[in-house]
Design an enzyme around this catalytic site. Sequence first.
Site, PDB file in Angstrom:
ATOM      1  N   TYR A   1      -4.413  -8.083 -14.185  1.00  0.00           N
ATOM      2  CA  TYR A   1      -3.552  -8.531 -13.088  1.00  0.00           C
ATOM      3  C   TYR A   1      -3.789 -10.024 -12.911  1.00  0.00           C
ATOM      4  CZ  TYR A   1      -2.737  -3.699 -11.462  1.00  0.00           C
ATOM      5  OH  TYR A   1      -2.366  -2.381 -11.349  1.00  0.00           O
TER       6      TYR A   1
ATOM      7  N   PHE B   1       2.667   2.358  -7.419  1.00  0.00           N
ATOM      8  CA  PHE B   1       4.074   2.131  -7.056  1.00  0.00           C
ATOM      9  C   PHE B   1       4.492   3.085  -5.945  1.00  0.00           C
ATOM     10  CE2 PHE B   1       5.376   0.322 -11.479  1.00  0.00           C
ATOM     11  CZ  PHE B   1       4.783  -0.876 -11.133  1.00  0.00           C
TER      12      PHE B   1
ATOM     13  N   LEU C   1       5.274   2.597  -2.992  1.00  0.00           N
ATOM     14  CA  LEU C   1       6.300   2.106  -2.070  1.00  0.00           C
ATOM     15  C   LEU C   1       7.612   1.852  -2.796  1.00  0.00           C
ATOM     16  CD1 LEU C   1       4.306  -0.289   0.304  1.00  0.00           C
ATOM     17  CD2 LEU C   1       5.046   2.051   0.684  1.00  0.00           C
TER      18      LEU C   1
END
Length: 291
Positions: free
Chosen positions: A63, A220, A222
Amino acid sequence: MSTTITIAQHSARPLTVNRLGYGTMRLPGPDVWGEPADRVEALQILRTAVGSGVNFLDTTDYYGEDVTNRLIREALYPYPPELVICKKVGATRRPDKSWVPYNRPEELRASIEKNLRTLGQEQIQVVHYRVMPNSPMPLAEALGAMFDMQREGKILHVGLSNVTPEELQEGLGLGAIATVENMYSYAQRTTHRTPHFESRGGEEVLDLCEQHGIPLIPYFSLLHALPKELDKVAEVARKYNATPAQINIAWLLHRSPWLLPIPGTSQLAHLRENLQAANIALSPDDMAYLG
């Protein structure tokens, strides 16, 4: 509704955490790459989350690249003893921001070492091996490398990410699987395919996780609801004076006591909203209506 969940409950070193974690994927810049748009706010989000009772963080060295790990260390080191920092390995990023497999045994070891070094840790408490569907790497070979590092003390608990039920069953036959991390939200429960990637669904492995007492961590979580489903979510949201995103999180918390949502955000106001979702007590009628 249970407010805590135990990881590796039958092991010698189980970990009990609060049932609303935080995923750091949204902290870096666009396309999960580069420094955050507002570094001060990113650091404040991490401190506020942990200060509000979040003691499960999800991160990885790819990330950013390695942006979220560095932010976590800057914001929270020395870490509170109750904080669990969960990592993922099995992928890496190219300069064009693409996601590619990085899952040969020597690559997995390099990722573990990098995560430990960047975060200033001697042992990873929970690490997920992320299955990349376009990779020829056999699951048994990759997990074998993970279990080797567990025996060396570099990893406490091993988990799997982005797996099918068949892959999870195979993993269970190879060793102790502490957690599973698959895509799961109210609107996206099963495998989602694009021309470039395949995200395995949480609903497809939930029964197996429940049978074995394995926490399922939705990523994921949301994801936007489909139009026809959004109407139902919006209606329940109005009932509780909440946002649709909060109802989505509340639905996950009520769907199964083995779900550990990790909603992520890059905005402090949204973090506070997400945390408030843990206080929404959906009724059996609400759950039946939402489906």
